[in-house]
Enzyme design. Sequence first.
Site, PDB file in Angstrom:
ATOM      1  N   ASN A 193       3.682 -16.344  10.480  1.00 20.41           N
ATOM      2  CA  ASN A 193       2.477 -15.537  10.489  1.00 20.41           C
ATOM      3  C   ASN A 193       1.500 -16.339   9.691  1.00 20.41           C
ATOM      4  O   ASN A 193       1.585 -17.018   8.758  1.00 20.41           O
ATOM      5  CB  ASN A 193       2.492 -14.262  10.193  1.00 20.41           C
ATOM      6  N   GLY A 207      -2.032   0.952  12.932  1.00 19.15           N
ATOM      7  CA  GLY A 207      -1.820  -0.009  13.835  1.00 19.15           C
ATOM      8  C   GLY A 207      -0.974   0.011  15.055  1.00 19.15           C
ATOM      9  O   GLY A 207      -0.653   1.179  15.205  1.00 19.15           O
ATOM     10  N   ARG A 208      -1.055  -0.639  16.177  1.00 18.62           N
ATOM     11  CA  ARG A 208      -0.299  -0.453  17.418  1.00 18.62           C
ATOM     12  C   ARG A 208       1.165  -0.497  17.127  1.00 18.62           C
ATOM     13  O   ARG A 208       1.738  -1.667  16.811  1.00 18.62           O
ATOM     14  CB  ARG A 208      -0.886  -1.465  18.595  1.00 18.62           C
ATOM     15  N   HIS A 220      10.595 -16.643  11.922  1.00 22.26           N
ATOM     16  CA  HIS A 220       9.349 -15.702  11.678  1.00 22.26           C
ATOM     17  C   HIS A 220       8.337 -16.498  11.400  1.00 22.26           C
ATOM     18  O   HIS A 220       8.487 -17.574  10.474  1.00 22.26           O
ATOM     19  CB  HIS A 220       9.703 -14.436  10.797  1.00 22.26           C
ATOM     20  N   HIS A 237      18.921  -4.507  -1.846  1.00 17.68           N
ATOM     21  CA  HIS A 237      20.040  -3.851  -1.854  1.00 17.68           C
ATOM     22  C   HIS A 237      21.440  -4.610  -1.298  1.00 17.68           C
ATOM     23  O   HIS A 237      22.618  -4.199  -1.465  1.00 17.68           O
ATOM     24  CB  HIS A 237      19.876  -2.538  -0.798  1.00 17.68           C
ATOM     25  N   HIS A 294      12.585 -27.530   5.809  1.00 17.95           N
ATOM     26  CA  HIS A 294      12.254 -27.512   4.559  1.00 17.95           C
ATOM     27  C   HIS A 294      11.276 -28.876   4.386  1.00 17.95           C
ATOM     28  O   HIS A 294      10.344 -28.868   3.699  1.00 17.95           O
ATOM     29  CB  HIS A 294      13.133 -27.597   3.346  1.00 17.95           C
ATOM     30  N   SER A 323       1.294 -13.413  14.452  1.00 19.38           N
ATOM     31  CA  SER A 323       2.445 -12.955  13.846  1.00 19.38           C
ATOM     32  C   SER A 323       3.734 -13.200  14.902  1.00 19.38           C
ATOM     33  O   SER A 323       3.216 -12.756  15.780  1.00 19.38           O
ATOM     34  CB  SER A 323       2.576 -11.689  13.153  1.00 19.38           C
TER      35      SER A 323
END
Length: 304
Positions: free
Chosen positions: A110, A261-262, A108, A177, A147, A94
């Site tokens: 992953n 998790g860490r 981003h 929101h 894209h 990730s």
Amino acid sequence: MSQVNIDKVIDFLKSLQDKICQELEIADGSGTFIEDNWTRAEGGGGRTRVISDGLIIEQGGVNFSVVSGNKLPPSATAHRPELAGRSWRACGVSLVIHPKNPHIPTSHANVRFFIAEKEGEEPVWWFGGGFDLTPFYPVDEDVVHWHQTAADLCTSFGDEVYRDYKKWCDEYFYLKHRDETRGVGGLFFDDLNKWDFETCLDYIKAVGQGFIDAYVPIMNRRKTLTYTEEQRQFQLYRRGRYVEFNLVFDRGTLFGLQSGGRTESILMSMPPLARWQYNYQPEENSQEAKLKDYLVPRDWLSKV
């Protein structure tokens, strides 16, 4: 049906982490990744790699992990209640990159694999992942390139793959929101086991390479552009949206925190600086105002 082999996935993910870090260091031209190896008491561990204060990258991380446990957290069993009572293993890479220059988008990506097992029953497994782009001052050339790269890597896996996973990305990276998408999208998929194991793994490999092919050219095109303090402040304001999504909606963040998790590695995705401003309204017809037109799903490839 090809046989499931998690060791094969782990070997690929480690090599992918190495390759992405190498390509990003070359593009940055100065910064280097610092590696932090860690173990998890409940099972597994990983290697977190963070780059800070580079010429181009203000802060970013590329994490590899393989973790396991005897009981799944609520975030997982709520989505898949049939997994309750199974032991599990999860592995993935990730990454999040927060450039210093507001003209370079945050990115981003992953890729991950999950398997849950129970004695006397067939294992349940799937792949997931994708990549998405969050620009502050979008350029059509960059978004179309992003894209097109995503569409090209999907081609050999089926005519519907890009269309379906782009739509899933638009819907997943959506801040309810705020009534806006997090950025201009890309690919997102989960629960991928509709092909045999080897084909699914090949797709994950294509996504990993696709991120490099999609993002590094954008970094190189925009990294020499000058920017004003006003543009920098707008970037920090918009980074606040990134924080909001990751802490409120992101399933990966919730899974990591709920499964023990860490924390440092999980929250590596946070930007080094961000700000919030009450009722901010950009000046009409400004570059900042134009961003809202990009935060709705669009068919970017119709521009080609």
